[in-house]
Design a protein around this motif. Structure first.
Motif, PDB file in Angstrom:
ATOM      1  N   LEU A 380       0.222  32.551  50.785  1.00  0.00           N
ATOM      2  CA  LEU A 380      -0.318  31.679  51.836  1.00  0.00           C
ATOM      3  C   LEU A 380       0.803  30.961  52.588  1.00  0.00           C
ATOM      4  CD1 LEU A 380      -3.381  30.037  50.026  1.00  0.00           C
ATOM      5  CD2 LEU A 380      -3.448  31.745  51.869  1.00  0.00           C
ATOM      6  N   VAL A 381       1.825  30.510  51.842  1.00  0.00           N
ATOM      7  CA  VAL A 381       2.963  29.841  52.471  1.00  0.00           C
ATOM      8  C   VAL A 381       3.759  30.831  53.309  1.00  0.00           C
ATOM      9  CG1 VAL A 381       5.118  28.594  52.060  1.00  0.00           C
ATOM     10  CG2 VAL A 381       3.110  28.096  50.658  1.00  0.00           C
ATOM     11  N   ALA A 382       3.995  32.029  52.782  1.00  0.00           N
ATOM     12  CA  ALA A 382       4.778  33.043  53.495  1.00  0.00           C
ATOM     13  C   ALA A 382       4.083  33.483  54.780  1.00  0.00           C
ATOM     14  CB  ALA A 382       5.014  34.255  52.592  1.00  0.00           C
ATOM     15  N   GLU A 383       2.765  33.517  54.753  1.00  0.00           N
ATOM     16  CA  GLU A 383       1.999  33.918  55.945  1.00  0.00           C
ATOM     17  C   GLU A 383       1.725  32.744  56.876  1.00  0.00           C
ATOM     18  OE1 GLU A 383      -1.470  35.645  54.219  1.00  0.00           O
ATOM     19  OE2 GLU A 383      -0.451  37.513  53.639  1.00  0.00           O
ATOM     20  N   GLU A 384       2.309  31.585  56.539  1.00  0.00           N
ATOM     21  CA  GLU A 384       2.189  30.370  57.349  1.00  0.00           C
ATOM     22  C   GLU A 384       0.743  29.919  57.539  1.00  0.00           C
ATOM     23  OE1 GLU A 384       4.368  31.004  60.978  1.00  0.00           O
ATOM     24  OE2 GLU A 384       6.304  30.833  59.966  1.00  0.00           O
ATOM     25  N   LYS A 385      -0.041  30.140  56.482  1.00  0.00           N
ATOM     26  CA  LYS A 385      -1.408  29.637  56.489  1.00  0.00           C
ATOM     27  C   LYS A 385      -1.492  28.239  55.876  1.00  0.00           C
ATOM     28  CE  LYS A 385      -3.748  34.136  56.266  1.00  0.00           C
ATOM     29  NZ  LYS A 385      -4.669  34.990  55.463  1.00  0.00           N
ATOM     30  N   VAL A 386      -0.515  27.941  55.000  1.00  0.00           N
ATOM     31  CA  VAL A 386      -0.452  26.627  54.343  1.00  0.00           C
ATOM     32  C   VAL A 386       0.992  26.157  54.387  1.00  0.00           C
ATOM     33  CG1 VAL A 386      -0.690  25.402  52.141  1.00  0.00           C
ATOM     34  CG2 VAL A 386      -2.409  27.085  52.811  1.00  0.00           C
ATOM     35  N   SER A 387       1.204  24.877  54.697  1.00  0.00           N
ATOM     36  CA  SER A 387       2.562  24.337  54.719  1.00  0.00           C
ATOM     37  C   SER A 387       3.107  24.195  53.302  1.00  0.00           C
ATOM     38  CB  SER A 387       2.584  22.978  55.414  1.00  0.00           C
ATOM     39  OG  SER A 387       1.934  22.005  54.609  1.00  0.00           O
ATOM     40  N   ILE A 415      -5.488  24.159  55.636  1.00  0.00           N
ATOM     41  CA  ILE A 415      -5.054  25.367  56.341  1.00  0.00           C
ATOM     42  C   ILE A 415      -4.338  24.962  57.627  1.00  0.00           C
ATOM     43  CG2 ILE A 415      -5.828  27.458  57.533  1.00  0.00           C
ATOM     44  CD1 ILE A 415      -6.052  27.719  54.560  1.00  0.00           C
ATOM     45  N   LEU A 416      -3.203  25.605  57.888  1.00  0.00           N
ATOM     46  CA  LEU A 416      -2.439  25.279  59.088  1.00  0.00           C
ATOM     47  C   LEU A 416      -3.232  25.598  60.353  1.00  0.00           C
ATOM     48  CD1 LEU A 416       1.144  26.615  58.224  1.00  0.00           C
ATOM     49  CD2 LEU A 416       0.432  24.247  58.448  1.00  0.00           C
ATOM     50  N   SER A 417      -3.182  24.689  61.299  1.00  0.00           N
ATOM     51  CA  SER A 417      -3.888  24.870  62.567  1.00  0.00           C
ATOM     52  C   SER A 417      -2.978  25.546  63.598  1.00  0.00           C
ATOM     53  CB  SER A 417      -4.337  23.513  63.112  1.00  0.00           C
ATOM     54  OG  SER A 417      -4.856  23.647  64.414  1.00  0.00           O
ATOM     55  N   ASN A 418      -3.540  26.517  64.320  1.00  0.00           N
ATOM     56  CA  ASN A 418      -2.812  27.157  65.418  1.00  0.00           C
ATOM     57  C   ASN A 418      -3.300  26.648  66.774  1.00  0.00           C
ATOM     58  OD1 ASN A 418      -1.200  28.871  63.775  1.00  0.00           O
ATOM     59  ND2 ASN A 418      -2.973  30.208  63.447  1.00  0.00           N
TER      60      ASN A 418
END
Length: 480
Positions: A380-387, A415-418
């Motif tokens: 999740l971190v690697a895919e930039e879904k979670v900081s 979840i990271l917002s785009n």
């Protein structure tokens, strides 16, 4: 001509086994209970109580033997060792003498002098005694029977050791192998690993053993090292200068004073009047049982280290940190299988997981999280879904209960917002509310940008791409 001497040392290492219950009853074997909380008529030696062998003890005895290259006796029996001491309520100890579970093993050690093979005479299963608590103020001794009948193995070496350095290397190797196989936590400070040191001195080159003394229940590596050095010097002084008499005896080590003191004459096997315990039938280990234990053995730590470095590309430092604990290795391998990123998985364990364990005053062996879930979190971190920051919050929850990292992140707004529009709105509000930091940054103070960045992150609860936020923040300031 100056006579040279060599020290001859054999060890009896007592290791408490990692079982939930005691060896012959269902009382808890866990450390740390209130005095006499975990006792029953069976482990207190009450008349008429019959022992029932804990099969898990036999499993762990076999495991220890296999890890130490021993032969396993397929028919093993229990015997009574008769002696009286206040913390031994039955006035005998149930142990193994005639047919111990393991014999004829070897342990390889490495010291400054090179490699050496130490022979194991036998490993036998037995019950522990209670604990005497001495109160000097009232001049009384109290007995805590919680430890009575806690299962032990005793690992008896041949007299192949010749220095304190070799003894420490041997003990550290035993500890590493037994912890790795989850036989015991081997914690010296809790008494789950203790050592009796049998020592004699003889002229260099002689094959005749000198007078042997035994130092009982040594419970730290530093104390063992000091005791060996002291006792060696005492023996040599007695031989050369007649300072004191050497007799076969049991001695007590006083680590504060740095001296050993005589306790009693050394008993022989005849003194203990060993005889088969008629209440415990022989344990017969069939092929299926033997093969099941053999199949459950882990790779040796050095084998895992080589594979982590050669196949997964980890540094020697990372591999060394992981192989300190079987639990770390198990979680690492499960996490890597899920995320495919060996370096990231190692970093999370060595840094973040270790930090949580230290905070909770736990050892590496106490790590108990889902390795697959950790791999999902890393992805999740690697895919930039979670900081990274929010991932640490999720990890903390994983130590409390088994959770799905992504589901937890969604349910808790992590979840990271785009949505750049939402980010820009927060950036605009922060800039308007802190004109001083904006002016400082424009005046060349880089730290002012970080202050603004931190305020934005706080408003966004960490749910945005840091690089995107930084770019939008700089753009907005420059447009002011």
């Amino acid at each position: 001509m100056i006579m040279k001497y060599e020290t001859v040392i054999g060890l009896e290492v007592h290791v408490e086994l990692a079982t939930e219950s005691k060896i012959f009853c269902s009382c808890s074997a866990k450390f740390g209970a209130e005095q006499n909380e975990h006792v029953c008529p069976a482990c207190c030696g009450m008349p008429g109580m019959l022992p029932v062998v804990n099969k898990r003890v036999v499993d762990l005895g076999m495991t220890a033997g296999m890890m130490l290259n021993c032969d396993i006796n397929r028919v093993t029996t229990f015997d009574k060792k008769s002696y009286y001491y206040p913390d031994l309520p039955a006035s005998y100890q149930t142990t193994q003498w005639f047919a111990p579970i393991c014999v004829n093993g070897t342990v390889d050690i490495r010291t400054s002098a090179g490699e050496k093979k130490i022979r194991i005479k036998q490993i036998h299963m037995e019950e522990d005694a209670g604990k005497l608590v001495h109160d000097d103020w009232t001049d009384t001794s109290l007995v805590d029977f919680n430890r009575t009948s806690v299962p032990l193995i005793e690992i008896v070496s041949q007299p192949d050791l010749s220095s304190a350095e070799e003894v420490l290397a041997y003990l550290e190797r035993l500890r590493d192998l037994l912890r790795f196989a989850k036989v015991s936590d081997c914690r010296w400070e809790q008494g789950s690993m203790r050592c009796d040191v049998n020592l004699s001195v003889r002229p260099e080159g002689s094959d005749v053993l000198g007078v042997r003394t035994e130092m009982k229940n040594m419970n730290s590596l530093s104390a063992i090292e000091r005791a060996i050095e002291y006792e060696t010097a005492r023996h040599i002084d007695a031989i050369e200068r007649g300072i004191g008499e050497l007799v076969q005896e049991t001695r007590r080590w006083d680590d504060i004073k740095g001296k050993s003191y005589s306790m009693r004459n050394k008993e022989t096997a005849g003194d203990y009047r060993y005889f088969p315990d008629p209440n415990i039938m022989p344990v017969v280990i069939d092929d299926d049982w033997y093969d099941r234990i053999r199949a459950s053995l882990p790779d040796f730590p050095e084998v895992k280290k080589a594979r982590y470095m050669e196949e997964l590309g980890l540094s020697e430092y990372d591999a060394d940190q992981l192989i300190q604990s079987r639990a770390f290795c198990d979680v690492f391998e499960a996490a890597y299988a899920e995320c495919g990123m060996a370096k990231e998985a190692a970093n999370w364990l060595i840094s973040d997981c270790a930090s949580v364990l230290n905070k909770n005053q736990q050892t590496f062996d106490m790590l108990n999280i889902n390795g697959k879930a950790l791999g999902q979190l890393i992805r999740l971190v690697a895919e930039e879904k979670v900081s990274r920051g929010n991932a640490k919050r999720i990890l903390a929850e994983m130590f409390k209960k088994d959770i799905d990292p992504e589901e937890f992140a969604k349910a808790n707004g992590l979840i990271l917002s785009n949505d750049t529009g939402a980010i820009e709105a927060v950036v605009k509000n922060v800039i308007v509310s802190d004109p001083k930091s904006v002016a400082d940054y424009k005046g060349g103070k880089e730290k002012a940008l970080m202050a603004l960045f931190g305020k934005c992150m706080k408003e966004l609860k960490g749910n945005c791409n840091p690089q995107v936020l930084r770019e939008l923040l700089i753009k907005a300031i420059n447009e002011e």
